[in-house]
Design an enzyme around this catalytic site. Structure first.
Site, mmCIF file in Angstrom:
data_model
loop_
_atom_site.group_PDB
_atom_site.id
_atom_site.type_symbol
_atom_site.label_atom_id
_atom_site.label_comp_id
_atom_site.label_asym_id
_atom_site.label_seq_id
_atom_site.Cartn_x
_atom_site.Cartn_y
_atom_site.Cartn_z
ATOM 1 N N ASP A 69 -28.810 12.123 7.351
ATOM 2 C CA ASP A 69 -28.525 12.349 5.961
ATOM 3 C C ASP A 69 -27.311 13.387 5.999
ATOM 4 O O ASP A 69 -27.457 14.686 6.297
ATOM 5 C CB ASP A 69 -29.839 12.814 5.372
ATOM 6 C CG ASP A 69 -29.598 13.176 3.847
ATOM 7 O OD1 ASP A 69 -28.418 13.142 3.312
ATOM 8 O OD2 ASP A 69 -30.629 13.444 3.200
ATOM 9 N N VAL A 70 -26.058 13.061 5.443
ATOM 10 C CA VAL A 70 -25.080 13.861 5.407
ATOM 11 C C VAL A 70 -25.150 15.059 4.532
ATOM 12 O O VAL A 70 -24.540 16.203 4.720
ATOM 13 C CB VAL A 70 -23.690 13.286 4.934
ATOM 14 C CG1 VAL A 70 -23.253 12.322 6.156
ATOM 15 C CG2 VAL A 70 -23.746 12.793 3.663
ATOM 16 N N ASN A 96 -17.173 9.351 4.632
ATOM 17 C CA ASN A 96 -17.366 8.255 3.551
ATOM 18 C C ASN A 96 -18.423 8.005 2.915
ATOM 19 O O ASN A 96 -18.380 7.556 1.810
ATOM 20 C CB ASN A 96 -16.932 6.905 4.423
ATOM 21 C CG ASN A 96 -17.156 5.791 3.639
ATOM 22 O OD1 ASN A 96 -16.690 5.086 3.048
ATOM 23 N ND2 ASN A 96 -18.439 5.321 4.114
ATOM 24 N N TYR A 169 -20.498 11.774 -10.882
ATOM 25 C CA TYR A 169 -19.687 11.100 -9.742
ATOM 26 C C TYR A 169 -18.202 11.523 -9.899
ATOM 27 O O TYR A 169 -17.618 11.881 -8.939
ATOM 28 C CB TYR A 169 -19.858 9.575 -10.103
ATOM 29 C CG TYR A 169 -18.964 8.571 -8.784
ATOM 30 C CD1 TYR A 169 -19.502 8.488 -7.586
ATOM 31 C CD2 TYR A 169 -17.735 8.247 -9.097
ATOM 32 C CE1 TYR A 169 -18.942 8.011 -6.649
ATOM 33 C CE2 TYR A 169 -17.289 7.427 -8.119
ATOM 34 C CZ TYR A 169 -17.562 7.158 -6.700
ATOM 35 O OH TYR A 169 -16.927 6.637 -5.967
ATOM 36 N N LYS A 173 -15.924 13.690 -7.276
ATOM 37 C CA LYS A 173 -14.474 13.277 -6.480
ATOM 38 C C LYS A 173 -13.381 14.153 -6.912
ATOM 39 O O LYS A 173 -12.517 14.433 -6.113
ATOM 40 C CB LYS A 173 -14.358 11.815 -6.838
ATOM 41 C CG LYS A 173 -15.336 10.923 -6.574
ATOM 42 C CD LYS A 173 -15.533 10.667 -4.862
ATOM 43 C CE LYS A 173 -16.637 9.836 -4.401
ATOM 44 N NZ LYS A 173 -16.624 9.505 -3.017
HETATM 45 P P1 NAI Z 1 -21.911 1.654 -0.188
HETATM 46 O O1 NAI Z 1 -22.887 1.680 -0.989
HETATM 47 O O2 NAI Z 1 -21.640 0.030 0.310
HETATM 48 O O3 NAI Z 1 -21.792 2.676 0.868
HETATM 49 C C1 NAI Z 1 -22.134 3.787 0.955
HETATM 50 C C2 NAI Z 1 -22.638 4.282 2.220
HETATM 51 O O4 NAI Z 1 -22.954 5.828 2.149
HETATM 52 C C3 NAI Z 1 -23.870 3.519 2.540
HETATM 53 O O5 NAI Z 1 -23.805 3.285 3.979
HETATM 54 C C4 NAI Z 1 -24.900 4.733 2.289
HETATM 55 O O6 NAI Z 1 -26.036 4.435 3.146
HETATM 56 C C5 NAI Z 1 -24.316 5.920 2.780
HETATM 57 N N1 NAI Z 1 -25.010 6.934 2.518
HETATM 58 C C6 NAI Z 1 -25.432 7.339 1.243
HETATM 59 N N2 NAI Z 1 -26.198 8.607 0.930
HETATM 60 C C7 NAI Z 1 -26.054 8.856 2.378
HETATM 61 C C8 NAI Z 1 -26.624 10.254 2.973
HETATM 62 N N3 NAI Z 1 -27.129 10.934 2.346
HETATM 63 N N4 NAI Z 1 -26.293 10.376 4.345
HETATM 64 C C9 NAI Z 1 -25.363 9.432 4.833
HETATM 65 N N5 NAI Z 1 -25.066 8.323 4.134
HETATM 66 C C10 NAI Z 1 -25.415 7.954 3.245
HETATM 67 O O7 NAI Z 1 -20.506 1.862 -0.953
HETATM 68 P P2 NAI Z 1 -18.838 1.965 -0.585
HETATM 69 O O8 NAI Z 1 -18.191 1.375 -1.685
HETATM 70 O O9 NAI Z 1 -18.850 1.430 0.642
HETATM 71 O O10 NAI Z 1 -18.741 3.630 -0.633
HETATM 72 C C11 NAI Z 1 -18.221 4.186 0.160
HETATM 73 C C12 NAI Z 1 -17.376 5.450 0.031
HETATM 74 O O11 NAI Z 1 -16.318 4.787 -1.089
HETATM 75 C C13 NAI Z 1 -18.282 6.316 -1.206
HETATM 76 O O12 NAI Z 1 -17.647 7.667 -0.908
HETATM 77 C C14 NAI Z 1 -17.705 5.812 -2.652
HETATM 78 O O13 NAI Z 1 -17.773 6.889 -3.419
HETATM 79 C C15 NAI Z 1 -16.180 5.457 -2.133
HETATM 80 N N6 NAI Z 1 -15.256 4.602 -3.098
HETATM 81 C C16 NAI Z 1 -15.804 3.254 -3.207
HETATM 82 C C17 NAI Z 1 -15.120 2.482 -3.893
HETATM 83 C C18 NAI Z 1 -15.575 0.967 -4.509
HETATM 84 O O14 NAI Z 1 -15.116 0.551 -5.371
HETATM 85 N N7 NAI Z 1 -16.363 0.453 -3.597
HETATM 86 C C19 NAI Z 1 -14.062 3.119 -5.094
HETATM 87 C C20 NAI Z 1 -13.776 4.313 -4.589
HETATM 88 C C21 NAI Z 1 -14.455 5.164 -3.911
HETATM 89 C C1 BGC Z 2 -16.772 3.644 -7.821
HETATM 90 C C2 BGC Z 2 -16.839 1.985 -7.932
HETATM 91 C C3 BGC Z 2 -15.501 1.602 -9.145
HETATM 92 C C4 BGC Z 2 -14.383 2.159 -8.516
HETATM 93 C C5 BGC Z 2 -13.244 1.833 -9.630
HETATM 94 C C6 BGC Z 2 -15.189 3.843 -7.391
HETATM 95 O O1 BGC Z 2 -15.110 5.076 -6.957
HETATM 96 O O2 BGC Z 2 -17.743 3.766 -6.758
HETATM 97 O O3 BGC Z 2 -18.203 1.802 -8.656
HETATM 98 O O4 BGC Z 2 -15.722 0.191 -9.065
HETATM 99 O O5 BGC Z 2 -14.344 3.480 -8.397
HETATM 100 O O6 BGC Z 2 -13.706 2.249 -10.840
#
Ligand code: NAI
Ligand code: BGC
Length: 271
Positions: A69-70, A96, A169, A173
């Site tokens: 857990d990060v 990430n 959120y 960020k």
């Molecule tokens: P996701 O929900 O698929 O991945 C998130 C990951 O973080 C998962 O592997 C989850 O298990 C892990 N995680 C959550 N809490 C944790 C903890 N306490 N310790 C270790 N791991 C943990 O979502 P996604 O989209 O891949 O998100 C990855 C990153 O990208 C996040 O930081 C998110 O804020 C960022 N992001 C995502 C966007 C999107 O549109 N999908 C856009 C902008 C940023």
């Molecule tokens: C959020 C997503 C969203 C994207 C663009 C990300 O940071 O986690 O839910 O779709 O920003 O708004």
């Protein structure tokens, strides 16, 4: 088409937090395709982490899965010990892991606020601190990389775009941006580069509701001048570049990978 060359990160060792899903999984795959050994951190869904490790190995790469857990100091320390025991050191951290706990502001609970800050900001601090300590201990190995280490913070377009209903959120960020820049300034003389990637809307589980129906996707596309939802590999390619010596003079920068979401699309007409 594969744009990644297996010599780009050859000899380098990487940790990707939250590497078993969405963007993290694509980044892990991309780093492996570029020649790095990749530690895939997960906190839940060990099967997804193991599947990815097996995929990378089947393609001739090297990977391992590590639970942690990060937001836990002890678990982050243990995770770094495991990697250093297995591989001797590491050169790349992709911080990430991130979560959303959305709520209208007046109904946002302290727990929703705190969980998001704990993972999205404190998690970055704990992981980066271990990485910096290791990079400083080891220093530069010129045959491996011209830098002692590279940290990539996964931020979001919401480090500059305000987001109603997601105040926790966006605050995490926005905070991450100054975390990244201040740390970059502090450790540059150690030859450690710290940068952020700010993705726009990327198709992953975190924002499923925003793209899973045609109506939702059409709404989302109104915010994206490039007229497509992002693919996790769009971020994988950016991460390889920021981790590689090709970006050796880049530090303290945020790379927006967002199809133009930060270009005020509402101003395409009018203004
Ligand atoms: P996701 O929900 O698929 O991945 C998130 C990951 O973080 C998962 O592997 C989850 O298990 C892990 N995680 C959550 N809490 C944790 C903890 N306490 N310790 C270790 N791991 C943990 O979502 P996604 O989209 O891949 O998100 C990855 C990153 O990208 C996040 O930081 C998110 O804020 C960022 N992001 C995502 C966007 C999107 O549109 N999908 C856009 C902008 C940023
Ligand atoms: C959020 C997503 C969203 C994207 C663009 C990300 O940071 O986690 O839910 O779709 O920003 O708004």
């Amino acid at each position: 088409m594969n744009h990644l060359h297996p010599d780009t990160l050859r000899g380098q060792r990487a940790l990707v937090t939250g590497g078993n899903s969405g963007i993290g999984a694509a980044v892990a795959r991309a780093l492996a395709m570029a020649g790095a050994r990749v530690a895939i951190n997960y906190v839940a869904d060990v099967e997804a982490a193991d599947r990815l490790v097996n995929e990378i190995r089947a393609d001739g790469g090297e990977a391992l899965a590590i639970r942690g857990d990060v937001s836990s100091e002890d678990e982050v320390r243990a995770m770094f010990h495991t990697i250093i025991d297995a591989w001797g050191s590491l050169e790349i951290l992709v911080a990430n892991a991130g979560i959303q706990r959305d709520a209208p502001f007046h109904r946002m609970t302290l727990q929703q606020w705190q969980q998001v800050l704990d993972v999205n900001l404190t998690g970055q601090f704990l992981c980066a601190r271990e990485a910096v300590a290791e990079f400083c201990r080891r220093g530069v190995i010129p045959e491996v990389s011209c830098a002692a280490g590279k940290i990539i913070c996964m931020s979001s377009v919401h480090d500059v775009i305000p987001w109603a209903g997601h105040v926790n959120y966006a605050a995490s960020k926005g905070g991450l941006m100054m975390f990244m820049k201040s740390l970059a300034q502090e450790v540059a003389h150690e030859r450690i580069r710290v940068n952020a990637i700010s993705p726009g809307a990327i198709r992953t589980p975190i924002n499923r509701a925003a793209w899973e129906t045609p109506e939702a996707e059409a709404d989302l596309l109104r915010l994206i001048p490039y007229e497509r939802v992002g693919d996790p590999m769009d971020i994988g390619h950016a991460a390889v570049w920021l981790a590689s010596d090709a970006s050796d003079y880049v530090t303290g920068t945020t790379l927006y990978v967002d199809g133009g979401m930060t270009l005020y699309p509402g101003f395409r007409e009018g203004g």
